[in-house]
Motif scaffolding. Structure first.
Motif, PDB file in Angstrom:
ATOM      1  N   ALA A  84      32.969 -34.978  19.374  1.00 16.24           N
ATOM      2  CA  ALA A  84      31.925 -34.912  20.393  1.00 16.24           C
ATOM      3  C   ALA A  84      31.104 -33.636  20.290  1.00 16.24           C
ATOM      4  CB  ALA A  84      32.542 -35.017  21.790  1.00 16.24           C
ATOM      5  N   VAL A  85      31.744 -32.537  19.880  1.00 22.25           N
ATOM      6  CA  VAL A  85      31.015 -31.271  19.746  1.00 22.25           C
ATOM      7  C   VAL A  85      30.062 -31.329  18.556  1.00 22.25           C
ATOM      8  CG1 VAL A  85      31.262 -28.775  19.463  1.00 22.25           C
ATOM      9  CG2 VAL A  85      32.911 -30.041  20.853  1.00 22.25           C
ATOM     10  N   HIS A  86      30.493 -31.942  17.462  1.00 24.60           N
ATOM     11  CA  HIS A  86      29.588 -32.125  16.318  1.00 24.60           C
ATOM     12  C   HIS A  86      28.385 -32.983  16.715  1.00 24.60           C
ATOM     13  CE1 HIS A  86      31.739 -30.232  12.974  1.00 24.60           C
ATOM     14  NE2 HIS A  86      32.863 -30.659  13.523  1.00 24.60           N
ATOM     15  N   HIS A  87      28.634 -34.051  17.453  1.00 19.27           N
ATOM     16  CA  HIS A  87      27.531 -34.920  17.887  1.00 19.27           C
ATOM     17  C   HIS A  87      26.613 -34.183  18.856  1.00 19.27           C
ATOM     18  CE1 HIS A  87      29.549 -39.036  16.811  1.00 19.27           C
ATOM     19  NE2 HIS A  87      29.445 -38.214  15.780  1.00 19.27           N
ATOM     20  N   GLN A  88      27.194 -33.406  19.748  1.00 21.25           N
ATOM     21  CA  GLN A  88      26.388 -32.619  20.683  1.00 21.25           C
ATOM     22  C   GLN A  88      25.486 -31.644  19.934  1.00 21.25           C
ATOM     23  OE1 GLN A  88      28.147 -29.171  22.530  1.00 21.25           O
ATOM     24  NE2 GLN A  88      27.608 -29.922  24.580  1.00 21.25           N
ATOM     25  N   TYR A  89      26.023 -31.020  18.893  1.00 19.96           N
ATOM     26  CA  TYR A  89      25.225 -30.051  18.122  1.00 19.96           C
ATOM     27  C   TYR A  89      24.050 -30.745  17.434  1.00 19.96           C
ATOM     28  CZ  TYR A  89      23.852 -26.579  14.674  1.00 19.96           C
ATOM     29  OH  TYR A  89      23.122 -25.707  13.904  1.00 19.96           O
ATOM     30  N   MET A  90      24.270 -31.925  16.884  1.00 24.25           N
ATOM     31  CA  MET A  90      23.165 -32.630  16.237  1.00 24.25           C
ATOM     32  C   MET A  90      22.095 -33.023  17.253  1.00 24.25           C
ATOM     33  SD  MET A  90      24.925 -34.920  13.205  1.00 24.25           S
ATOM     34  CE  MET A  90      26.393 -35.483  14.083  1.00 24.25           C
ATOM     35  N   ASP A  91      22.504 -33.409  18.451  1.00 21.28           N
ATOM     36  CA  ASP A  91      21.529 -33.713  19.503  1.00 21.28           C
ATOM     37  C   ASP A  91      20.707 -32.469  19.851  1.00 21.28           C
ATOM     38  OD1 ASP A  91      22.365 -36.340  19.655  1.00 21.28           O
ATOM     39  OD2 ASP A  91      23.753 -35.976  21.319  1.00 21.28           O
ATOM     40  N   TYR A  92      21.380 -31.329  19.907  1.00 22.46           N
ATOM     41  CA  TYR A  92      20.683 -30.067  20.187  1.00 22.46           C
ATOM     42  C   TYR A  92      19.653 -29.757  19.100  1.00 22.46           C
ATOM     43  CZ  TYR A  92      19.913 -25.022  20.122  1.00 22.46           C
ATOM     44  OH  TYR A  92      19.332 -23.781  20.055  1.00 22.46           O
ATOM     45  N   VAL A  93      20.056 -29.905  17.846  1.00 24.78           N
ATOM     46  CA  VAL A  93      19.136 -29.616  16.739  1.00 24.78           C
ATOM     47  C   VAL A  93      17.931 -30.551  16.791  1.00 24.78           C
ATOM     48  CG1 VAL A  93      18.883 -29.677  14.217  1.00 24.78           C
ATOM     49  CG2 VAL A  93      20.899 -28.604  15.249  1.00 24.78           C
ATOM     50  N   GLU A  94      18.179 -31.818  17.079  1.00 23.22           N
ATOM     51  CA  GLU A  94      17.072 -32.767  17.205  1.00 23.22           C
ATOM     52  C   GLU A  94      16.096 -32.325  18.296  1.00 23.22           C
ATOM     53  OE1 GLU A  94      16.787 -37.546  17.418  1.00 23.22           O
ATOM     54  OE2 GLU A  94      17.916 -36.634  19.051  1.00 23.22           O
TER      55      GLU A  94
ATOM     56  N   GLU B 129      15.671 -29.227  19.616  1.00 22.45           N
ATOM     57  CA  GLU B 129      15.048 -27.916  19.387  1.00 22.45           C
ATOM     58  C   GLU B 129      14.102 -27.909  18.189  1.00 22.45           C
ATOM     59  OE1 GLU B 129      15.357 -24.955  21.246  1.00 22.45           O
ATOM     60  OE2 GLU B 129      16.098 -26.473  22.661  1.00 22.45           O
ATOM     61  N   TYR B 130      14.312 -28.792  17.234  1.00 22.16           N
ATOM     62  CA  TYR B 130      13.506 -28.771  16.005  1.00 22.16           C
ATOM     63  C   TYR B 130      12.786 -30.107  15.824  1.00 22.16           C
ATOM     64  CZ  TYR B 130      16.164 -24.556  15.423  1.00 22.16           C
ATOM     65  OH  TYR B 130      16.721 -23.308  15.648  1.00 22.16           O
ATOM     66  N   ARG B 131      12.167 -30.540  16.905  1.00 21.14           N
ATOM     67  CA  ARG B 131      11.417 -31.789  16.885  1.00 21.14           C
ATOM     68  C   ARG B 131      10.330 -31.723  15.806  1.00 21.14           C
ATOM     69  NH1 ARG B 131      12.117 -30.508  22.198  1.00 21.14           N
ATOM     70  NH2 ARG B 131      10.093 -29.454  22.276  1.00 21.14           N
ATOM     71  N   GLY B 132      10.189 -32.800  15.090  1.00 16.39           N
ATOM     72  CA  GLY B 132       9.223 -32.836  14.008  1.00 16.39           C
ATOM     73  C   GLY B 132       9.815 -32.439  12.671  1.00 16.39           C
ATOM     74  N   LEU B 133      10.935 -31.749  12.697  1.00 14.99           N
ATOM     75  CA  LEU B 133      11.618 -31.352  11.464  1.00 14.99           C
ATOM     76  C   LEU B 133      12.939 -32.111  11.307  1.00 14.99           C
ATOM     77  CD1 LEU B 133      11.878 -29.485   8.980  1.00 14.99           C
ATOM     78  CD2 LEU B 133      13.014 -27.819  10.484  1.00 14.99           C
ATOM     79  N   CYS B 134      13.681 -32.275  12.401  1.00 14.89           N
ATOM     80  CA  CYS B 134      15.017 -32.890  12.363  1.00 14.89           C
ATOM     81  C   CYS B 134      15.126 -34.000  13.396  1.00 14.89           C
ATOM     82  CB  CYS B 134      16.105 -31.853  12.635  1.00 14.89           C
ATOM     83  SG  CYS B 134      16.160 -30.469  11.469  1.00 14.89           S
ATOM     84  N   SER B 135      15.865 -35.045  13.075  1.00 14.29           N
ATOM     85  CA  SER B 135      16.146 -36.116  14.029  1.00 14.29           C
ATOM     86  C   SER B 135      17.460 -36.773  13.666  1.00 14.29           C
ATOM     87  CB  SER B 135      15.027 -37.160  14.047  1.00 14.29           C
ATOM     88  OG  SER B 135      14.861 -37.739  12.761  1.00 14.29           O
ATOM     89  N   THR B 136      18.181 -37.272  14.676  1.00 16.57           N
ATOM     90  CA  THR B 136      19.472 -37.903  14.441  1.00 16.57           C
ATOM     91  C   THR B 136      19.294 -39.342  13.959  1.00 16.57           C
ATOM     92  OG1 THR B 136      19.650 -38.581  16.749  1.00 16.57           O
ATOM     93  CG2 THR B 136      20.634 -36.458  16.156  1.00 16.57           C
TER      94      THR B 136
END
Length: 443
Positions: free
Chosen positions: A158-168, A170-177
């Motif tokens: 769940a923490v790994h998934h939470q981190y990917m959601d955060y990256v998506e 914070e870095y919209r346009g560059l990263c997405s899940t």
């Protein structure tokens, strides 16, 4: 530097052990969210206690007699081979229960064999590997905006998934899940893509559940290709990089809540009470040949058929859909400090082997230059042992991905699968240097 600034720069700058024979037990369904500290401590203590009195022996195999002796212990309860029984390596690491240890060490002495002890107390090593933070520190993490993941501890799914959601976010346009499907027990096989290029790269970790350093290193790569994207503009403008930290989510969660040394998936096996298949023997290229077992209780059981597992089917379908764009495949495992190029099922080499070797050697050199250890580079079948049905062989031969590699991360057996969390950050830094050097080698 903030995420928006990073994105602007990117756009504008020029370019058997316990569990053998076990009936199916569903992993905890409470693990879909973040786990309270008290439960973490309880689960870790219960998990470690199952390995009371276990040791990891390093057996010297300088004679065929010793190899033959070790083979009589394959698939026995209380025995878990951490490295393969192979004439290509001088030693074999094996975890044994107290009763098996007494028998095996006696037989080794009687036959003139020799051994040492890598881990004298597996139970203690499990606890030491991933110390539970203090309540105060956990409270700080819970209060931190966005995510709780660090590179100073091993984390739950769940923490790994939470981190990917955060990256998506914070870095919209560059990263997405993205997702490649749902596991046997209903978990999302989730990843994140970062980059703006039409050329594509695939990176996965955690295909073998107990190899915790693998998801941790992939999450470090996610950070490098998002939070420090301003340093990697040449890569991220040319490529889109697809990263899945935990490819075997059921098995990974089970190593936290059930058996720490679990390796396989958690699917039901037709006609057997034993659980799961080895997902890195389940791919449909030379399936069921070298390095596998027809015993469903074995750690190298390849499944009832190729792609019997939803996790491997998800990889297959995704890569085939992207086969005209995907140029590199990298899978992370542990341990042995090696970097493999195809093929692993036998000594046959692809026609472009020299080019693959060139790129792999660039990676190994960069890893060492970043402060890491020396990695041996070559085919698994020549450096370690032959294993068929692997993801890297299938990616090369069937998905037509030119550059296909497998890393076997730290260490060389002193800690084995119980690499302390204090080494995550260094492992991430050195491996990130290797991956970026390999990508730049094909720009």
């Amino acid at each position: 530097m903030g995420p928006l600034v990073s994105l602007l720069l990117l756009l504008l700058t020029p370019a058997a052990v316990p569990g053998h024979g076990q009936v199916h037990v569903q992993s905890s369904r409470g693990d879909t969210g973040l786990v309270p500290a008290l439960r973490l401590r309880t689960e870790q203590a219960d998990n470690a206690a199952q390995y009371a009195g276990y040791q990891v022996l390093r057996v010297n195999v300088d004679s065929n007699g010793t190899l033959d002796l070790l083979r009589t212990y394959e698939d026995r309860p209380g025995v878990d081979f951490w490295t393969p029984i192979s004439p290509l390596v001088p030693t074999v690491d094996v975890m044994v229960s107290p009763d098996v240890r007494s028998e095996l060490t006696r037989r080794l002495k009687d036959s003139g064999g020799s051994y040492g002890v890598n881990i004298g107390n597996v139970q203690d090593a499990i606890v030491r590997q991933n110390p539970i933070p203090s309540p105060f520190y956990l409270e700080l993490l819970e209060g931190r905006q966005g995510y709780q993941l660090t590179w100073k501890a091993y984390h739950r799914l769940a923490v790994h998934h939470q981190y990917m959601d955060y990256v998506e976010h914070e870095y919209r346009g560059l990263c997405s899940t993205f997702s490649i499907g749902i596991s046997t027990e209903g978990r999302n096989v989730k990843g994140i893509r970062c980059g703006l290029g039409e050329r594509e790269i695939w990176i996965d970790g955690g295909i073998h559940a107990r190899e915790w350093i693998s998801p941790a290193v992939v999450s470090y790569l996610v950070k490098d290709f998002s939070a420090t994207s301003y340093k990697e503009q040449d890569i991220l403008k040319a490529f889109t990089i697809y990263m899945i930290p935990v490819l075997n989510p059921d098995g990974y969660e089970y190593t936290h809540t059930g058996r720490r040394m679990w390796r396989k998936t958690r699917s039901r096996t037709p006609g057997s009470s034993c659980v799961g298949a080895d997902p890195n023997r389940n791919f449909g290229y030379h399936w069921g040949e070298a390095g596998t077992s027809t015993n469903p209780c074995s750690d190298v059981y390849p499944g009832s058929r190729p792609f019997s597992e939803p996790e491997t089917r998800g990889v297959r379908d995704f890569l085939l859909q992207h086969k005209n764009k995907m140029e590199m495949y990298i899978s992370f495992h542990s341990y042995s400090q090696m970097l493999f190029v195809p093929y692993g099922h036998g000594t046959e080499r692809p026609s472009d082997y020299d080019e693959l070797l060139r790129v792999a050697q660039k990676g190994a050199a960069a890893l060492q230059a970043a402060g890491g250890p020396a990695f041996r580079v070559g085919q698994a079948s020549r450096l370690l042992y032959a294993a068929s049905g692997g993801s890297d062989d299938w990616a090369k031969a069937k998905a037509n991905i030119k550059y296909s590699f497998t890393f076997e991360l730290r260490d060389k057996g002193f800690n084995g699968f119980l690499l302390p969390s204090s080494l995550i950050e260094q492992s991430g830094r050195e491996t990130a240097a290797a991956v970026k050097a390999m990508i730049r080698a094909i720009l």
